[in-house]
Motif scaffolding. Structure first.
Motif, short mmCIF file in Angstrom:
data_model
loop_
_atom_site.label_atom_id
_atom_site.label_comp_id
_atom_site.label_asym_id
_atom_site.label_seq_id
_atom_site.Cartn_x
_atom_site.Cartn_y
_atom_site.Cartn_z
N LYS A 114 14.99 -29.66 -13.75
CA LYS A 114 14.45 -29.49 -15.10
C LYS A 114 14.78 -30.75 -15.90
O LYS A 114 15.89 -31.25 -15.85
N VAL A 115 13.79 -31.24 -16.64
CA VAL A 115 13.96 -32.48 -17.40
C VAL A 115 14.98 -32.30 -18.51
O VAL A 115 14.92 -31.32 -19.26
N THR A 116 15.95 -33.23 -18.63
CA THR A 116 16.91 -33.14 -19.73
C THR A 116 16.77 -34.32 -20.69
O THR A 116 17.24 -34.28 -21.81
N ASN A 117 16.11 -35.37 -20.23
CA ASN A 117 15.91 -36.56 -21.05
C ASN A 117 14.81 -37.38 -20.40
O ASN A 117 14.78 -37.49 -19.17
N PHE A 118 13.91 -37.91 -21.16
CA PHE A 118 12.89 -38.73 -20.53
C PHE A 118 12.38 -39.82 -21.45
O PHE A 118 12.52 -39.74 -22.67
N LEU A 119 11.80 -40.80 -20.83
CA LEU A 119 11.20 -41.91 -21.56
C LEU A 119 10.03 -42.41 -20.71
O LEU A 119 10.14 -42.53 -19.50
N ASN A 144 6.75 -30.69 -21.19
CA ASN A 144 7.59 -31.18 -20.09
C ASN A 144 8.53 -30.11 -19.55
O ASN A 144 9.37 -30.38 -18.70
N ASP A 145 8.40 -28.90 -20.08
CA ASP A 145 9.18 -27.78 -19.56
C ASP A 145 8.21 -26.59 -19.42
O ASP A 145 8.26 -25.63 -20.18
N ILE A 176 5.81 -36.12 -16.01
CA ILE A 176 7.25 -36.20 -16.23
C ILE A 176 7.93 -34.97 -15.64
O ILE A 176 8.87 -35.07 -14.84
N ALA A 177 7.41 -33.79 -16.01
CA ALA A 177 7.97 -32.54 -15.47
C ALA A 177 7.81 -32.51 -13.95
O ALA A 177 8.73 -32.11 -13.23
N THR A 210 2.50 -32.14 -17.19
CA THR A 210 2.76 -33.58 -17.31
C THR A 210 3.44 -34.12 -16.06
O THR A 210 4.19 -33.42 -15.38
N MET A 217 16.44 -30.81 -24.15
CA MET A 217 15.84 -32.03 -23.60
C MET A 217 15.73 -33.10 -24.68
O MET A 217 15.37 -32.81 -25.81
N ILE A 218 16.11 -34.33 -24.32
CA ILE A 218 15.92 -35.44 -25.24
C ILE A 218 14.56 -36.06 -24.90
O ILE A 218 14.39 -36.60 -23.80
N ALA A 219 13.62 -35.95 -25.79
CA ALA A 219 12.28 -36.45 -25.52
C ALA A 219 12.05 -37.77 -26.28
O ALA A 219 12.16 -37.79 -27.50
N ASN A 220 11.81 -38.83 -25.55
CA ASN A 220 11.54 -40.14 -26.16
C ASN A 220 10.04 -40.38 -26.17
O ASN A 220 9.46 -40.66 -25.13
#
Lengths: 95, 290
Positions: free
Chosen positions: B141-146, A45-46, B105-106, B103, A1-4
């Motif tokens: 499933k989250v792979t990238n977030f902002l 987030n996972d 986001i998830a 969260t 996962m890319i977390a910003n």
């Protein structure tokens, strides 16, 4: 996962980007950061994963522009401690 | 002022699935206590059974309680019948009857995946007070977030402020903003406070309400686009949260991104977070995590 982690405001983008697939949870960045911006723990987030990864602490997420500023002088910028410490090359900054 | 219409107030709602009987099934719930709205979703064996969607009060635990009670209304369900509850949103740590907080986001990724199907890759949640851009895989499933929660530009709260100063019901903002012959220049400020000042100025100059709304919706779409540019937009693209109901913003964002945004009539877009939380609750029960 890319977390910003961070924010965008009128003055620009301030994000610390962590590639959690590369991160092995070694905590080298936690020790390297002089201002306690980084921490390692369960990936919030996972929630179904048990692996521990690096993240930017909740308290710092909205002010990293200021907290990280001492590591980012205008001229002769040395490598950032967090990025230099990460052997997995999982951390980057957007500014 | 007595009797002043609260134009910013959007419609609260609740729903029960008429084709489902919850008895004998595994009941899990998700409660999303956001900055502006709170939702509770009940799942029976992973199927959507009931939900409620209402405004958040000043007290988070109380808002969570009200939301879940409203969702359970007339279903015969009691809190004790719920096996596992996950809290999410700003007030996620303040859901008194929840076993875990996850969260938003998830949860939005998971909820968006359920609502729009496994083909969704980009989910944009435009909430009351923040904006989240999320990439997810086919399982949600989250792979990238902002997430941008420092600034209210491009959020539901900003839209409420505009509905209020223009004297237009929040439900009509989208349609009215599209009712212009020519698209005006977007308001130049992205900050809600400055944008409001600018809009007041435009009204004084004689701009009609719909033109001012068009200028604001267009500024909002542009602002969100600059956020999306950071993580990129991958098809299929869906929006969750209250702003997904605002055609004025969605249509303009579609134009900026150049991708058709997925629409749903089956679900209330505001429940995505709570829905995701309830799905995680089910997954956690199955995983044996108490």
């Amino acid at each position: 996962m890319i977390a910003n982690y961070g924010y965008k405001d009128g003055s620009g983008d301030y994000f610390i980007v962590i590639d959690t697939d590369k991160c092995n949870g070694c905590k080298d960045c936690v020790t390297a950061c002089p201002y306690g911006v980084m921490d390692v723990g369960p990936d919030e987030n996972d929630p179904l994963s048990d692996e521990e990864v690096a993240f930017v602490t909740e308290a710092e997420r909205k002010k990293i522009k200021y907290t990280c500023a001492p590591c980012k002088p205008m001229t002769n910028r040395p490598p950032l401690p967090c990025i230099a410490a990460c052997k997995q090359e999982a951390i980057s900054h957007s500014w | 002022m007595v009797g002043k219409a609260e134009l910013w107030r959007w419609t609260e709602s609740r729903w029960t699935n008429p084709n489902l009987d919850w008895k004998g099934k595994l009941i899990t719930s998700g409660v999303d206590v956001g900055s502006v709205s709170s939702q509770a979703v009940l799942l029976a064996d992973g199927e959507l059974y009931a939900y409620s969607n209402m405004r958040t009060g000043s007290d988070s635990p109380d808002s969570a309680m009200k939301a879940i009670n409203w969702a359970m209304e007339d279903t015969g369900l009691k809190l004790d019948d719920i096996t596992y509850t996950v809290g999410t949103g700003y007030g996620r740590v303040n859901v008194p009857f929840s076993q875990r907080a996850i969260t938003e986001i998830a949860c939005h990724a998971r909820g968006g995946n359920f609502m729009y199907g496994p083909s969704v890759r980009t989910i944009l949640d435009m909430g009351g007070q923040d904006c989240k851009a999320i990439h997810c895989d086919e399982r949600g499933k989250v792979t990238n977030f902002l997430m941008n929660d420092k600034c209210a530009a491009g959020t539901g709260r900003g839209m409420e402020v505009f509905a209020d100063i223009l004297g237009v019901s929040i439900n009509d903002v989208g349609d009215l903003s599209l009712d212009v012959d020519k698209e005006p220049q977007p308001v130049s400020s992205t900050c809600v406070v400055y944008a409001k000042t600018e809009a007041t100025g435009l009204l004084r100059e004689g701009w009609p309400k719909n033109k001012v709304l068009a200028a604001y919706c267009s500024a909002m779409a542009h602002r969100i686009m600059t956020l999306l540019e950071r993580i990129g937009v991958e098809e299929d693209f869906a929006i969750t949260g209250g702003i997904a109901k605002n055609k004025g913003v969605v249509t303009r964002l579609e134009k900026e991104v150049g991708i058709t945004i997925m629409k749903t009539t089956d679900y209330d877009t505001q429940i995505a977070g709570a829905l995701g939380a309830a799905l995680f609750a089910k997954a956690l029960v199955e995983k044996g995590k108490k």
